[in-house]
Design an enzyme around this catalytic site. Structure first.
Site, PDB file in Angstrom:
ATOM      1  N   ARG A 243       3.133  36.263  38.999  1.00 11.59           N
ATOM      2  CA  ARG A 243       2.914  37.038  37.784  1.00 11.59           C
ATOM      3  C   ARG A 243       1.482  37.567  37.807  1.00 11.59           C
ATOM      4  O   ARG A 243       0.544  36.829  38.137  1.00 11.59           O
ATOM      5  CB  ARG A 243       3.116  36.179  36.528  1.00 11.59           C
ATOM      6  CG  ARG A 243       4.577  35.863  36.190  1.00 11.59           C
ATOM      7  CD  ARG A 243       5.356  37.096  35.739  1.00 11.59           C
ATOM      8  NE  ARG A 243       6.732  36.804  35.371  1.00 11.59           N
ATOM      9  CZ  ARG A 243       7.778  36.866  36.206  1.00 11.59           C
ATOM     10  NH1 ARG A 243       7.597  37.208  37.469  1.00 11.59           N
ATOM     11  NH2 ARG A 243       8.997  36.612  35.774  1.00 11.59           N
ATOM     12  N   GLU A 272       2.382  45.807  33.401  1.00 10.53           N
ATOM     13  CA  GLU A 272       3.463  46.475  34.135  1.00 10.53           C
ATOM     14  C   GLU A 272       4.235  47.372  33.177  1.00 10.53           C
ATOM     15  O   GLU A 272       4.494  46.960  32.046  1.00 10.53           O
ATOM     16  CB  GLU A 272       4.383  45.429  34.763  1.00 10.53           C
ATOM     17  CG  GLU A 272       3.659  44.604  35.819  1.00 10.53           C
ATOM     18  CD  GLU A 272       4.541  43.564  36.507  1.00 10.53           C
ATOM     19  OE1 GLU A 272       5.765  43.576  36.307  1.00 10.53           O
ATOM     20  OE2 GLU A 272       3.986  42.741  37.244  1.00 10.53           O
ATOM     21  N   HIS A 291       6.885  45.278  41.377  1.00 10.14           N
ATOM     22  CA  HIS A 291       7.636  44.095  40.932  1.00 10.14           C
ATOM     23  C   HIS A 291       9.115  44.211  41.346  1.00 10.14           C
ATOM     24  O   HIS A 291      10.015  44.125  40.498  1.00 10.14           O
ATOM     25  CB  HIS A 291       7.522  43.916  39.402  1.00 10.14           C
ATOM     26  CG  HIS A 291       7.921  42.548  38.918  1.00 10.14           C
ATOM     27  ND1 HIS A 291       7.349  41.921  37.855  1.00 10.14           N
ATOM     28  CD2 HIS A 291       8.856  41.677  39.366  1.00 10.14           C
ATOM     29  CE1 HIS A 291       7.907  40.735  37.654  1.00 10.14           C
ATOM     30  NE2 HIS A 291       8.843  40.564  38.565  1.00 10.14           N
TER      31      HIS A 291
HETATM   32  N1  NAI Z   1       7.841  39.013  41.862  1.00  7.46           N
HETATM   33  C1  NAI Z   1       9.074  38.665  41.553  1.00  7.46           C
HETATM   34  O1  NAI Z   1       9.996  39.468  41.554  1.00  7.46           O
HETATM   35  C2  NAI Z   1       9.375  37.244  41.237  1.00  7.46           C
HETATM   36  C3  NAI Z   1       8.421  36.399  40.704  1.00  7.46           C
HETATM   37  N2  NAI Z   1       8.738  35.105  40.400  1.00  7.46           N
HETATM   38  C4  NAI Z   1       7.707  34.226  39.841  1.00  7.46           C
HETATM   39  O2  NAI Z   1       7.562  33.071  40.677  1.00  7.46           O
HETATM   40  C5  NAI Z   1       7.362  31.953  39.823  1.00  7.46           C
HETATM   41  C6  NAI Z   1       7.704  30.660  40.557  1.00  7.46           C
HETATM   42  O3  NAI Z   1       9.096  30.563  40.717  1.00  7.46           O
HETATM   43  P1  NAI Z   1       9.774  29.190  41.211  1.00  7.46           P
HETATM   44  O4  NAI Z   1       9.132  28.720  42.461  1.00  7.46           O
HETATM   45  O5  NAI Z   1      11.232  29.387  41.181  1.00  7.46           O
HETATM   46  O6  NAI Z   1       9.354  28.240  40.011  1.00  7.46           O
HETATM   47  P2  NAI Z   1       9.243  26.657  39.982  1.00  7.46           P
HETATM   48  O7  NAI Z   1       9.257  26.294  38.534  1.00  7.46           O
HETATM   49  O8  NAI Z   1      10.209  26.038  40.909  1.00  7.46           O
HETATM   50  O9  NAI Z   1       7.773  26.385  40.574  1.00  7.46           O
HETATM   51  C7  NAI Z   1       6.598  26.668  39.880  1.00  7.46           C
HETATM   52  C8  NAI Z   1       5.538  25.729  40.430  1.00  7.46           C
HETATM   53  O10 NAI Z   1       4.272  26.068  39.845  1.00  7.46           O
HETATM   54  C9  NAI Z   1       3.583  24.855  39.703  1.00  7.46           C
HETATM   55  N3  NAI Z   1       2.431  24.941  38.809  1.00  7.46           N
HETATM   56  C10 NAI Z   1       2.394  24.835  37.465  1.00  7.46           C
HETATM   57  N4  NAI Z   1       1.121  24.911  37.028  1.00  7.46           N
HETATM   58  C11 NAI Z   1       0.344  25.070  38.126  1.00  7.46           C
HETATM   59  C12 NAI Z   1      -1.049  25.193  38.332  1.00  7.46           C
HETATM   60  N5  NAI Z   1      -1.911  25.167  37.306  1.00  7.46           N
HETATM   61  N6  NAI Z   1      -1.500  25.350  39.608  1.00  7.46           N
HETATM   62  C13 NAI Z   1      -0.647  25.368  40.653  1.00  7.46           C
HETATM   63  N7  NAI Z   1       0.697  25.236  40.516  1.00  7.46           N
HETATM   64  C14 NAI Z   1       1.171  25.092  39.271  1.00  7.46           C
HETATM   65  C15 NAI Z   1       4.649  23.887  39.184  1.00  7.46           C
HETATM   66  O11 NAI Z   1       4.248  22.538  39.325  1.00  7.46           O
HETATM   67  C16 NAI Z   1       5.815  24.254  40.086  1.00  7.46           C
HETATM   68  O12 NAI Z   1       5.823  23.464  41.266  1.00  7.46           O
HETATM   69  C17 NAI Z   1       8.225  32.260  38.609  1.00  7.46           C
HETATM   70  O13 NAI Z   1       7.802  31.543  37.457  1.00  7.46           O
HETATM   71  C18 NAI Z   1       8.046  33.742  38.451  1.00  7.46           C
HETATM   72  O14 NAI Z   1       6.945  33.993  37.591  1.00  7.46           O
HETATM   73  C19 NAI Z   1       9.973  34.618  40.632  1.00  7.46           C
HETATM   74  C20 NAI Z   1      10.967  35.414  41.137  1.00  7.46           C
HETATM   75  C21 NAI Z   1      10.747  36.797  41.464  1.00  7.46           C
HETATM   76  O1  HPV Z   2      12.738  35.976  38.629  1.00  8.80           O
HETATM   77  C1  HPV Z   2      11.644  36.416  38.235  1.00  8.80           C
HETATM   78  O2  HPV Z   2      10.837  35.754  37.594  1.00  8.80           O
HETATM   79  C2  HPV Z   2      11.281  37.756  38.566  1.00  8.80           C
HETATM   80  O3  HPV Z   2      10.165  38.168  38.428  1.00  8.80           O
HETATM   81  C3  HPV Z   2      12.346  38.573  39.090  1.00  8.80           C
HETATM   82  O4  HPV Z   2      13.088  38.918  38.041  1.00  8.80           O
HETATM   83  P1  HPV Z   2      12.806  40.356  37.509  1.00  8.80           P
HETATM   84  O5  HPV Z   2      12.617  41.086  38.748  1.00  8.80           O
HETATM   85  O6  HPV Z   2      11.565  40.230  36.682  1.00  8.80           O
HETATM   86  O7  HPV Z   2      14.014  40.655  36.745  1.00  8.80           O
END
Ligand code: NAI
Ligand code: HPV
Length: 345
Positions: A243, A272, A291
């Site tokens: 993010r 965004e 994104h």
């Molecule tokens: N660019 C895109 O299209 C996408 C972006 N994302 C982003 O990726 C993020 C992570 O996704 P997942 O791995 O599935 O989530 P997840 O919930 O499995 O992992 C998030 C990790 O961040 C860690 N965390 C929390 N606070 C922290 C800190 N202060 N410092 C370091 N680590 C910390 C947590 O302990 C956890 O291990 C989502 O929340 C979303 O914002 C996800 C999918 C697509």
């Molecule tokens: O899964 C997320 O958090 C993502 O950022 C991807 O989903 P989106 O592309 O924001 O619909």
């Protein structure tokens, strides 16, 4: 009993008005006898009318906070996030009203980790620059821009959740040292993975590639600020697939302009859509994507399928998987529909 109404936010449709995940996931609704409606563009925040009139919402990146809940009449059972990050949705406010919030954490893992690896390879190999040399017939300059290979280099992953751990697996063949900064990960989740867990500052100082893969919350907002950027090596690259607000964008721009880091790969931005005047979009050392770099066929289909399965479950009176505001489950509103179908389609 009226037919259940399922709303899909407008940002889930492409510029030609087609669902961006194709029609396959929507067949799951049809098979359950459910129909859906495309919501009007919401300007970024869910319209209170969508909360008043619908039984289920499938939402892209729209915000949903108290203001969106102003007309809640008790009908909405579930808000399904078509993705994993739910920082734009007030899950606690939904829970107070007994509305379930779900996300789709499984299908995102591989494509998002692969996006991080794509940025690492493309930045290291200077792919945009080399493509430009070819297009502009500048072959004589091709030796002027040596790249950075991955083998033997150090990767730091900030946040080793589902995506971070998948990245650890994906980079195995590249022979990198892998550091992780994550104060909340359970050691059992890293069991068997070749990762050195350490404080963020230590990881930043040693890394050649830093990948941000944590969630956005109040502890991670501007986590990567000017003092932390200053710890990075001038040869290191910063990659943000999580993010935008996790990185202090003004500090990142200053670090890139000063050459105190080598470059950045950014799929996400503080605001965004990114402002076309954002200096990051014009820098040769930056690869920026809107994104969506991970929106491969497998991603868009798999994420929507998982989210829609949750909606079907709730419409059929079952608890869905991946509820991220479990406090909602004990609410009387859920008790009223559990075991009961939302009505004939
Ligand atoms: N660019 C895109 O299209 C996408 C972006 N994302 C982003 O990726 C993020 C992570 O996704 P997942 O791995 O599935 O989530 P997840 O919930 O499995 O992992 C998030 C990790 O961040 C860690 N965390 C929390 N606070 C922290 C800190 N202060 N410092 C370091 N680590 C910390 C947590 O302990 C956890 O291990 C989502 O929340 C979303 O914002 C996800 C999918 C697509
Ligand atoms: O899964 C997320 O958090 C993502 O950022 C991807 O989903 P989106 O592309 O924001 O619909």
């Amino acid at each position: 009993m009226t037919a259940p109404r399922i709303g899909l936010t407008a940002d889930l449709f492409d510029s030609r008005g087609r669902p961006m995940f194709g029609t396959g996931p929507l067949d799951l609704l049809a098979q359950a006898g459910l129909t859906w409606t495309r919501l009007p563009p919401d300007g970024g925040a869910i319209d209170p009318a969508a909360v008043a009139d619908f039984d289920a919402l499938l939402i892209g990146g729209s915000r949903l906070g108290e203001a969106s809940l102003a007309r809640d009449g008790g009908r909405l059972r579930i808000v399904a996030r078509n993705g994993v990050g739910h920082d734009a949705v007030d899950g606690a406010a939904l829970a107070r009203r007994g509305i379930l919030l779900t996300n789709s954490p499984v299908a995102v893992r591989h494509p998002v980790a692969a996006m991080a690896l794509a940025f690492m390879l493309a930045l290291g190999m200077r792919l945009p620059l080399k493509a430009r040399l070819a297009r502009e017939a500048r072959w004589a300059e091709r030796g002027d821009f040596p790249g950075t290979g991955l083998p033997g280099r150090t990767l730091a992953i900030v946040g080793v959740g589902g995506i971070g751990r998948e990245l650890v697996r994906l980079v195995q063949p590249f022979g990198m040292r892998i550091l992780a900064a994550d104060p909340f990960v359970a050691p059992a989740q890293l069991a068997g993975l070749p990762v050195e867990l350490m404080p963020l500052e230590a990881a930043l100082a040693q890394a050649d590639f830093v990948v941000i893969a944590c969630l956005l919350n109040e502890t991670t907002r501007k986590l990567i600020d000017a003092p932390r950027l200053a710890l990075m090596k001038p040869t290191a690259f910063l990659i943000n697939v999580a993010r935008g607000p996790i990185v202090d964008e003004a500090a990142l721009i200053a670090a890139l302009q000063a050459g105190s880091i080598a470059g950045a790969g950014l799929d996400v931005f503080e605001r965004e859509p990114a402002d076309p005047a954002n200096p990051l979009l014009a820098m040769d050392t930056v690869i920026a994507t809107p994104h969506s770099l991970c929106w491969t066929d497998g991603f868009v289909d798999g994420v929507a399928r998982d989210a829609i399965k949750g909606i079907v479950a709730a419409m059929q009176g079952r608890l869905p998987d991946h509820v991220v505001n479990p406090d909602a489950i004990g609410h009387g509103r859920v008790g009223q529909w559990l075991g009961k179908s939302a009505g004939p389609a």
